[in-house]
Write a protein that holds these residues in place. Structure first.
Motif, PDB file in Angstrom:
ATOM      1  N   CYS A   1       0.823  -1.230   0.000  1.00  0.00           N
ATOM      2  CA  CYS A   1       0.000   0.000   0.000  1.00  0.00           C
ATOM      3  C   CYS A   1       0.849   1.268   0.000  1.00  0.00           C
ATOM      4  O   CYS A   1       0.306   2.366  -0.060  1.00  0.00           O
ATOM      5  CB  CYS A   1      -0.948   0.006   1.193  1.00  0.00           C
ATOM      6  N   ASP A   2       2.172   1.126   0.071  1.00  0.00           N
ATOM      7  CA  ASP A   2       3.127   2.245   0.067  1.00  0.00           C
ATOM      8  C   ASP A   2       2.879   3.210   1.225  1.00  0.00           C
ATOM      9  O   ASP A   2       2.993   4.414   1.079  1.00  0.00           O
ATOM     10  CB  ASP A   2       3.098   2.975  -1.276  1.00  0.00           C
ATOM     11  N   PHE A   3       2.552   2.656   2.386  1.00  0.00           N
ATOM     12  CA  PHE A   3       2.371   3.447   3.593  1.00  0.00           C
ATOM     13  C   PHE A   3       3.483   3.152   4.576  1.00  0.00           C
ATOM     14  O   PHE A   3       4.015   2.043   4.615  1.00  0.00           O
ATOM     15  CB  PHE A   3       1.019   3.120   4.263  1.00  0.00           C
ATOM     16  N   ARG A   4       3.809   4.141   5.394  1.00  0.00           N
ATOM     17  CA  ARG A   4       4.750   3.942   6.493  1.00  0.00           C
ATOM     18  C   ARG A   4       4.001   3.203   7.591  1.00  0.00           C
ATOM     19  O   ARG A   4       2.845   3.523   7.900  1.00  0.00           O
ATOM     20  CB  ARG A   4       5.238   5.297   6.992  1.00  0.00           C
ATOM     21  N   ILE A   5       4.667   2.191   8.193  1.00  0.00           N
ATOM     22  CA  ILE A   5       4.033   1.420   9.249  1.00  0.00           C
ATOM     23  C   ILE A   5       4.094   2.209  10.549  1.00  0.00           C
ATOM     24  O   ILE A   5       5.131   2.750  10.915  1.00  0.00           O
ATOM     25  CB  ILE A   5       4.721   0.036   9.414  1.00  0.00           C
ATOM     26  N   VAL A   6       2.950   2.294  11.242  1.00  0.00           N
ATOM     27  CA  VAL A   6       2.907   2.937  12.550  1.00  0.00           C
ATOM     28  C   VAL A   6       2.951   1.842  13.606  1.00  0.00           C
ATOM     29  O   VAL A   6       2.536   0.706  13.365  1.00  0.00           O
ATOM     30  CB  VAL A   6       1.640   3.811  12.734  1.00  0.00           C
ATOM     31  N   SER A   7       3.499   2.186  14.776  1.00  0.00           N
ATOM     32  CA  SER A   7       3.531   1.209  15.867  1.00  0.00           C
ATOM     33  C   SER A   7       3.182   1.921  17.169  1.00  0.00           C
ATOM     34  O   SER A   7       3.514   3.093  17.356  1.00  0.00           O
ATOM     35  CB  SER A   7       4.902   0.550  15.961  1.00  0.00           C
ATOM     36  N   TYR A   8       2.508   1.178  18.049  1.00  0.00           N
ATOM     37  CA  TYR A   8       2.077   1.720  19.331  1.00  0.00           C
ATOM     38  C   TYR A   8       2.503   0.766  20.443  1.00  0.00           C
ATOM     39  O   TYR A   8       2.065  -0.402  20.475  1.00  0.00           O
ATOM     40  CB  TYR A   8       0.552   1.933  19.340  1.00  0.00           C
ATOM     41  N   ASP A   9       3.373   1.265  21.336  1.00  0.00           N
ATOM     42  CA  ASP A   9       3.875   0.462  22.449  1.00  0.00           C
ATOM     43  C   ASP A   9       2.797   0.229  23.486  1.00  0.00           C
ATOM     44  O   ASP A   9       1.997   1.121  23.784  1.00  0.00           O
ATOM     45  CB  ASP A   9       5.073   1.139  23.096  1.00  0.00           C
ATOM     46  N   ASP A  10       2.827  -0.980  24.053  1.00  0.00           N
ATOM     47  CA  ASP A  10       1.903  -1.403  25.114  1.00  0.00           C
ATOM     48  C   ASP A  10       0.443  -1.391  24.674  1.00  0.00           C
ATOM     49  O   ASP A  10      -0.465  -1.136  25.466  1.00  0.00           O
ATOM     50  CB  ASP A  10       2.098  -0.547  26.379  1.00  0.00           C
ATOM     51  N   TYR A  11       0.232  -1.654  23.378  1.00  0.00           N
ATOM     52  CA  TYR A  11      -1.113  -1.816  22.830  1.00  0.00           C
ATOM     53  C   TYR A  11      -1.148  -3.056  21.947  1.00  0.00           C
ATOM     54  O   TYR A  11      -0.133  -3.481  21.412  1.00  0.00           O
ATOM     55  CB  TYR A  11      -1.526  -0.618  21.958  1.00  0.00           C
ATOM     56  N   MET A  12      -2.337  -3.603  21.783  1.00  0.00           N
ATOM     57  CA  MET A  12      -2.562  -4.682  20.818  1.00  0.00           C
ATOM     58  C   MET A  12      -3.837  -4.354  20.031  1.00  0.00           C
ATOM     59  O   MET A  12      -4.677  -3.570  20.488  1.00  0.00           O
ATOM     60  CB  MET A  12      -2.688  -6.030  21.516  1.00  0.00           C
TER      61      MET A  12
ATOM     62  N   ASP B   1      -7.489  -5.021  18.507  1.00  0.00           N
ATOM     63  CA  ASP B   1      -8.690  -5.767  18.852  1.00  0.00           C
ATOM     64  C   ASP B   1      -8.961  -6.806  17.772  1.00  0.00           C
ATOM     65  O   ASP B   1      -8.627  -6.597  16.593  1.00  0.00           O
ATOM     66  CB  ASP B   1      -9.869  -4.788  18.971  1.00  0.00           C
ATOM     67  N   LYS B   2      -9.569  -7.921  18.143  1.00  0.00           N
ATOM     68  CA  LYS B   2      -9.845  -9.004  17.180  1.00  0.00           C
ATOM     69  C   LYS B   2     -10.855  -8.579  16.110  1.00  0.00           C
ATOM     70  O   LYS B   2     -10.946  -9.201  15.056  1.00  0.00           O
ATOM     71  CB  LYS B   2     -10.358 -10.237  17.921  1.00  0.00           C
ATOM     72  N   SER B   3     -11.623  -7.533  16.348  1.00  0.00           N
ATOM     73  CA  SER B   3     -12.627  -7.086  15.376  1.00  0.00           C
ATOM     74  C   SER B   3     -12.049  -6.225  14.251  1.00  0.00           C
ATOM     75  O   SER B   3     -12.797  -5.778  13.374  1.00  0.00           O
ATOM     76  CB  SER B   3     -13.739  -6.311  16.094  1.00  0.00           C
TER      77      SER B   3
ATOM     78  N   LYS C   1      -8.325   8.092  15.524  1.00  0.00           N
ATOM     79  CA  LYS C   1      -9.303   7.190  14.905  1.00  0.00           C
ATOM     80  C   LYS C   1      -8.939   5.727  15.170  1.00  0.00           C
ATOM     81  O   LYS C   1      -9.818   4.893  15.385  1.00  0.00           O
ATOM     82  CB  LYS C   1      -9.374   7.432  13.400  1.00  0.00           C
ATOM     83  N   LEU C   2      -7.638   5.426  15.164  1.00  0.00           N
ATOM     84  CA  LEU C   2      -7.182   4.044  15.359  1.00  0.00           C
ATOM     85  C   LEU C   2      -7.367   3.567  16.796  1.00  0.00           C
ATOM     86  O   LEU C   2      -7.552   2.373  17.045  1.00  0.00           O
ATOM     87  CB  LEU C   2      -5.708   3.910  14.969  1.00  0.00           C
ATOM     88  N   LYS C   3      -7.321   4.478  17.759  1.00  0.00           N
ATOM     89  CA  LYS C   3      -7.341   4.060  19.172  1.00  0.00           C
ATOM     90  C   LYS C   3      -8.648   3.394  19.576  1.00  0.00           C
ATOM     91  O   LYS C   3      -8.717   2.719  20.606  1.00  0.00           O
ATOM     92  CB  LYS C   3      -7.017   5.239  20.084  1.00  0.00           C
ATOM     93  N   THR C   4      -9.693   3.519  18.741  1.00  0.00           N
ATOM     94  CA  THR C   4     -10.950   2.838  19.059  1.00  0.00           C
ATOM     95  C   THR C   4     -10.793   1.320  19.011  1.00  0.00           C
ATOM     96  O   THR C   4     -11.572   0.604  19.638  1.00  0.00           O
ATOM     97  CB  THR C   4     -12.065   3.267  18.080  1.00  0.00           C
ATOM     98  N   LYS C   5      -9.800   0.813  18.272  1.00  0.00           N
ATOM     99  CA  LYS C   5      -9.580  -0.638  18.169  1.00  0.00           C
ATOM    100  C   LYS C   5      -8.277  -1.066  18.840  1.00  0.00           C
ATOM    101  O   LYS C   5      -7.814  -2.186  18.644  1.00  0.00           O
ATOM    102  CB  LYS C   5      -9.537  -1.062  16.695  1.00  0.00           C
ATOM    103  N   LEU C   6      -7.673  -0.174  19.614  1.00  0.00           N
ATOM    104  CA  LEU C   6      -6.451  -0.522  20.347  1.00  0.00           C
ATOM    105  C   LEU C   6      -6.806  -0.895  21.777  1.00  0.00           C
ATOM    106  O   LEU C   6      -7.580  -0.196  22.440  1.00  0.00           O
ATOM    107  CB  LEU C   6      -5.469   0.645  20.344  1.00  0.00           C
TER     108      LEU C   6
ATOM    109  N   ALA D   1       3.377  -5.516  24.696  1.00  0.00           N
ATOM    110  CA  ALA D   1       3.026  -5.743  23.286  1.00  0.00           C
ATOM    111  C   ALA D   1       3.294  -4.478  22.476  1.00  0.00           C
ATOM    112  O   ALA D   1       3.436  -3.381  23.027  1.00  0.00           O
ATOM    113  CB  ALA D   1       1.565  -6.138  23.170  1.00  0.00           C
ATOM    114  N   ARG D   2       3.383  -4.642  21.186  1.00  0.00           N
ATOM    115  CA  ARG D   2       3.501  -3.506  20.273  1.00  0.00           C
ATOM    116  C   ARG D   2       2.575  -3.771  19.090  1.00  0.00           C
ATOM    117  O   ARG D   2       2.649  -4.825  18.463  1.00  0.00           O
ATOM    118  CB  ARG D   2       4.945  -3.337  19.797  1.00  0.00           C
ATOM    119  N   ALA D   3       1.690  -2.804  18.796  1.00  0.00           N
ATOM    120  CA  ALA D   3       0.737  -2.931  17.687  1.00  0.00           C
ATOM    121  C   ALA D   3       1.305  -2.229  16.455  1.00  0.00           C
ATOM    122  O   ALA D   3       1.650  -1.048  16.504  1.00  0.00           O
ATOM    123  CB  ALA D   3      -0.593  -2.314  18.083  1.00  0.00           C
ATOM    124  N   TYR D   4       1.432  -2.980  15.359  1.00  0.00           N
ATOM    125  CA  TYR D   4       1.928  -2.454  14.077  1.00  0.00           C
ATOM    126  C   TYR D   4       0.777  -2.415  13.085  1.00  0.00           C
ATOM    127  O   TYR D   4      -0.084  -3.301  13.098  1.00  0.00           O
ATOM    128  CB  TYR D   4       2.997  -3.373  13.494  1.00  0.00           C
ATOM    129  N   ALA D   5       0.794  -1.412  12.176  1.00  0.00           N
ATOM    130  CA  ALA D   5      -0.235  -1.364  11.135  1.00  0.00           C
ATOM    131  C   ALA D   5       0.178  -0.464   9.980  1.00  0.00           C
ATOM    132  O   ALA D   5       0.899   0.520  10.160  1.00  0.00           O
ATOM    133  CB  ALA D   5      -1.556  -0.878  11.710  1.00  0.00           C
TER     134      ALA D   5
END
Length: 203
Positions: A131-142, A144-146, A161-166, A172-176
């Motif tokens: 998708c040619d996007f830079r990956i963002v990461s958030y420490d101490d988050y995962m 959501d399965k949804s 906007k993303l924190k609604t599913k964090l 843990a570290r959440a990458y997207a």
């Protein structure tokens, strides 16, 4: 006549075909005398020594030029040059424009930086080639399965906007990116996950 021709050829050789004899420490012979084999051998030896010295100086100056780039903002250490005992150059521990090899993902306890086989660090300059996007990461988050593709497609890269599913998860570290997402807890080689099309975007 032959003697005059030899003298003329010698003069042309010394002026146009060889380096300046004064620079090499060889005094030019006055016209009318033949240069001896000994002087020629000395001139050749001086030329060879001068060329070797110049190559060493050129190499030192190139190394100094490379390591004195203004972009090196990380910690530095000194390297001793082999050709001269007094010369030292500054080198960056983590340089500019380097890529991780191999690329690691890691939990919040894993240090970030340039990953190598020796220094295993989680890459913090990841980029998705799908998708040619830079990956963002958030420490101490995962994540959501949804979570689904459309959620990331519509909300990347805005955290509010993303924190609604964090979901908070220590270690843990959440990458997207816009098309893929992962939650990682331990240091993992990116090559093990064949579905992700993430690469190091250079540091």
């Amino acid at each position: 006549m032959a003697k005059d021709l030899d003298e003329l050829l010698d003069e042309v050789e010394t002026k146009f075909c060889r380096p300046d004899p004064l620079r090499l420490g060889v005094v030019e012979q006055p016209k009318g005398t033949h240069s001896s084999d000994r002087n020629r051998a000395e001139a050749k030896e001086n030329l060879r020594l001068t060329d070797t010295f110049k190559k060493g100086d050129d190499l030192d100056s190139l190394i100094n030029e490379i390591f004195e780039e203004p972009d090196f903002d990380k910690k530095t250490f000194k390297l001793k040059s082999k050709s001269s005992g007094n010369t030292s150059v500054r080198a960056s521990i983590q340089g500019v424009g380097k890529s991780c090899s191999p690329v690691y993902l890691g939990g919040s306890t894993a240090p970030c930086g340039i990953g190598t086989n020796i220094s295993q660090r989680a890459c913090d300059h990841l980029r998705c080639i799908a998708c040619d996007f830079r990956i963002v990461s958030y420490d101490d988050y995962m994540w959501d399965k949804s979570c689904d593709y459309l959620f990331f497609r519509n909300n990347m890269p805005e955290f509010h906007k993303l924190k609604t599913k964090l979901v908070k998860k220590k270690g843990a570290r959440a990458y997207a990116c816009q098309c893929s997402w992962r939650t990682v807890e331990e240091l993992t080689d990116l090559q093990m996950d064949h579905q992700l099309r993430w690469v190091c975007g250079k540091h």
